[in-house]
Write a protein that holds these residues in place. Structure first.
Motif, mmCIF file in Angstrom:
data_model
loop_
_atom_site.group_PDB
_atom_site.id
_atom_site.type_symbol
_atom_site.label_atom_id
_atom_site.label_comp_id
_atom_site.label_asym_id
_atom_site.label_seq_id
_atom_site.Cartn_x
_atom_site.Cartn_y
_atom_site.Cartn_z
ATOM 1 N N ALA A 201 0.824 -1.207 0.000
ATOM 2 C CA ALA A 201 0.000 0.000 0.000
ATOM 3 C C ALA A 201 0.857 1.256 0.000
ATOM 4 O O ALA A 201 0.572 2.224 -0.722
ATOM 5 C CB ALA A 201 -0.934 -0.018 1.215
ATOM 6 N N ALA A 202 1.924 1.249 0.802
ATOM 7 C CA ALA A 202 2.786 2.431 0.888
ATOM 8 C C ALA A 202 3.461 2.719 -0.447
ATOM 9 O O ALA A 202 3.461 3.868 -0.929
ATOM 10 C CB ALA A 202 3.827 2.229 1.987
ATOM 11 N N VAL A 203 4.044 1.682 -1.050
ATOM 12 C CA VAL A 203 4.735 1.885 -2.335
ATOM 13 C C VAL A 203 3.755 2.332 -3.406
ATOM 14 O O VAL A 203 4.026 3.252 -4.190
ATOM 15 C CB VAL A 203 5.462 0.590 -2.762
ATOM 16 C CG1 VAL A 203 5.981 0.718 -4.193
ATOM 17 C CG2 VAL A 203 6.620 0.293 -1.809
ATOM 18 N N GLY A 204 2.575 1.701 -3.468
ATOM 19 C CA GLY A 204 1.598 2.062 -4.486
ATOM 20 C C GLY A 204 1.074 3.475 -4.329
ATOM 21 O O GLY A 204 1.001 4.243 -5.298
ATOM 22 N N LEU A 205 0.710 3.845 -3.104
ATOM 23 C CA LEU A 205 0.140 5.167 -2.870
ATOM 24 C C LEU A 205 1.175 6.276 -3.060
ATOM 25 O O LEU A 205 0.888 7.305 -3.681
ATOM 26 C CB LEU A 205 -0.444 5.236 -1.453
ATOM 27 C CG LEU A 205 -1.688 4.376 -1.204
ATOM 28 C CD1 LEU A 205 -2.074 4.400 0.270
ATOM 29 C CD2 LEU A 205 -2.856 4.844 -2.070
ATOM 30 N N ILE A 206 2.372 6.070 -2.512
ATOM 31 C CA ILE A 206 3.412 7.099 -2.649
ATOM 32 C C ILE A 206 3.815 7.258 -4.114
ATOM 33 O O ILE A 206 3.996 8.379 -4.611
ATOM 34 C CB ILE A 206 4.641 6.734 -1.782
ATOM 35 C CG1 ILE A 206 4.274 6.821 -0.295
ATOM 36 C CG2 ILE A 206 5.810 7.661 -2.094
ATOM 37 C CD1 ILE A 206 5.361 6.338 0.642
ATOM 38 N N SER A 207 3.946 6.139 -4.820
ATOM 39 C CA SER A 207 4.298 6.207 -6.248
ATOM 40 C C SER A 207 3.227 6.946 -7.039
ATOM 41 O O SER A 207 3.535 7.759 -7.922
ATOM 42 C CB SER A 207 4.485 4.797 -6.813
ATOM 43 O OG SER A 207 5.541 4.122 -6.177
ATOM 44 N N ILE A 253 -1.045 -5.722 -3.948
ATOM 45 C CA ILE A 253 -1.613 -4.601 -3.200
ATOM 46 C C ILE A 253 -1.140 -3.269 -3.777
ATOM 47 O O ILE A 253 -1.911 -2.308 -3.902
ATOM 48 C CB ILE A 253 -1.222 -4.694 -1.714
ATOM 49 C CG1 ILE A 253 -1.923 -5.883 -1.045
ATOM 50 C CG2 ILE A 253 -1.569 -3.403 -0.978
ATOM 51 C CD1 ILE A 253 -3.408 -5.727 -0.899
ATOM 52 N N SER A 254 0.132 -3.219 -4.154
ATOM 53 C CA SER A 254 0.664 -1.964 -4.704
ATOM 54 C C SER A 254 -0.042 -1.597 -6.005
ATOM 55 O O SER A 254 -0.269 -0.414 -6.286
ATOM 56 C CB SER A 254 2.178 -2.074 -4.923
ATOM 57 O OG SER A 254 2.487 -2.965 -5.976
#
Length: 407
Positions: A201-207, A253-254
């Motif tokens: 989630a962190a990698v997907g949202l930040i990206s 998830i990402s």
């Protein structure tokens, strides 16, 4: 450069020129590459098979699976469970455990020479679904959209659920590289899932946030954006593994998170084009290598009990638990059957098979790898060809009748 690699290049070029005709003949690309790999394995000294380092192959296959899962996730609409929370819960919490139990029971019955722990390992290899060998199913408009959507969401999570059970079985079988004790293997399941969800989630949202900002301020180009997107699933996978989580679930998830955060920016197919094409190319190479190396096992002879076990695993072990788990849901009987029948096995099974091959004693390792090989080949035939036949039959059944009415 070995002749086998040169031939693989020629076959891929040939596939690229004839892909449209092959689709009409219901011959998916992975099946063609496996057939070509088997032919090369039988007709040459099989340089790929004889020199293949299974540890390197394992890592390469894991990264390919991460790419493919991210691509599939970008097609999921409606949140992390695709708007099908109840159906997904039935599939993951009821059907999947029932499939593992049934696969283990059949293994104990049909494969008496293997210990229960090894049989459970084999069950973990043959049960997880993965659409890498039959990705066209997810885009086949002749199949009900909801069925395609549900099985896509399910396939993104099931290997993450199977992973701790697989490590538990490896530990029971005597391998202590992944966990010191069986209890430790089970205790690590929840943290591994949590780290995977967090990292993905962190990698997907930040990206997605960074991409939105770069696009809005005209800092990027279409080409560089496509290249950057290829790195997102690999980054999510790497971060999750570093934290001790499941890299495949993180990659999936990402993809969901990235799509959700980029929705207003109209994430188009052209932005995902390079990622999709890299995944397809890497997958084709992987299937060719798989076909070539499978000759090493198939040349030892046919183990009919394992073949029977795999056939049951690809059919009864999948269809019956899924149908039972979805009974009482709002899916029709035909859709419940379709969800069970359309369950291809692919890269996830290869990953678990290679992990088991590296961890087990030689006697058990060969049996597990043999089961994995037959599972993949059987799934390519049953799901790669069978799903297209089912779709064609459904299309003909729903086609409106023509002709004059009598009255």
């Amino acid at each position: 450069m070995t002749p086998s690699i040169l031939i693989a290049m020629v076959v891929i070029i040939g596939w690229s020129l004839l892909a449209g005709r092959l689709e009409r003949w219901r011959i998916p690309g992975p099946l063609l590459m496996v057939i070509a790999g088997i032919a090369i394995g039988f007709s040459t000294r099989n340089e790929i098979g004889n020199t293949l380092n299974t540890v390197i192959a394992e890592r390469a296959v894991e990264l390919i699976l991460a790419l493919l899962l991210f691509v599939d996730a970008t097609e999921v609409k409606g949140g992390y469970f695709g708007g099908e929370r109840a159906i997904t819960a039935r599939l993951l919490c009821i059907a999947l455990p029932l499939s593992l139990i049934l696969a283990t029971a059949l293994g104990v019955l049909l494969l008496p020479d293997l210990s229960v722990a090894v049989v459970l390992i084999v069950a973990c290899v043959v049960v997880p679904t993965d659409f890498s060998p039959a990705s066209s199913i997810l885009r086949d408009k002749r199949l009900p959209a909801r069925v395609r959507h549900v099985i896509n969401v399910e396939s993104g999570y099931n290997d993450g659920i199977v992973a701790p059970i697989f490590v538990f079985a490896l530990t029971l079988a005597g391998d202590h590289e992944h966990a010191a004790t069986p209890i430790e293997a089970l205790e690590s399941a929840f943290p591994a899932a949590a780290f995977a969800i967090l990292a993905g989630a962190a990698v997907g949202l930040i990206s997605a946030w960074l991409t939105n900002s770069a696009v809005r301020q005209h800092l990027t180009t279409a080409q560089s954006l496509r290249i950057g997107i290829v790195m997102i699933p690999l980054l999510a996978y790497g971060c999750s593994v570093t934290l001790g989580g499941n890299g495949f679930v993180a990659a999936f998830i990402s993809g969901i998170a990235y799509r959700a955060a980029r929705h207003r920016q109209e994430l188009g197919d052209e932005q995902l084009g390079l990622l999709d094409e890299v995944g397809i190319l890497a997958g084709l190479v992987m299937w060719f290598v798989f076909g070539s190396t499978s000759v090493l096992l198939l040349s030892l002879g046919i183990e009919w009990l394992i073949v029977l076990y795999v056939v049951l695993a690809l059919t009864v072990v999948r269809i019956v638990p899924v149908y039972l788990a979805l009974t009482g849901s709002d899916l029709s009987r035909s859709d419940r059957f379709l969800v069970g029948a359309i369950g291809p096995r692919g890269t996830a099974s290869i990953v678990f098979g290679l992990l088991a091959f590296n961890a087990l004693d030689d006697d058990f390792a060969g049996e597990t790898l043999y089961a994995m090989t037959i599972t993949i080949i059987g799934s390519l035939v049953i799901h790669g060809l069978g799903s297209s036949l089912i779709a064609q039959r459904m299309a003909s059944d729903t086609r409106p009748a023509t002709g004059k009415s009598v009255g």
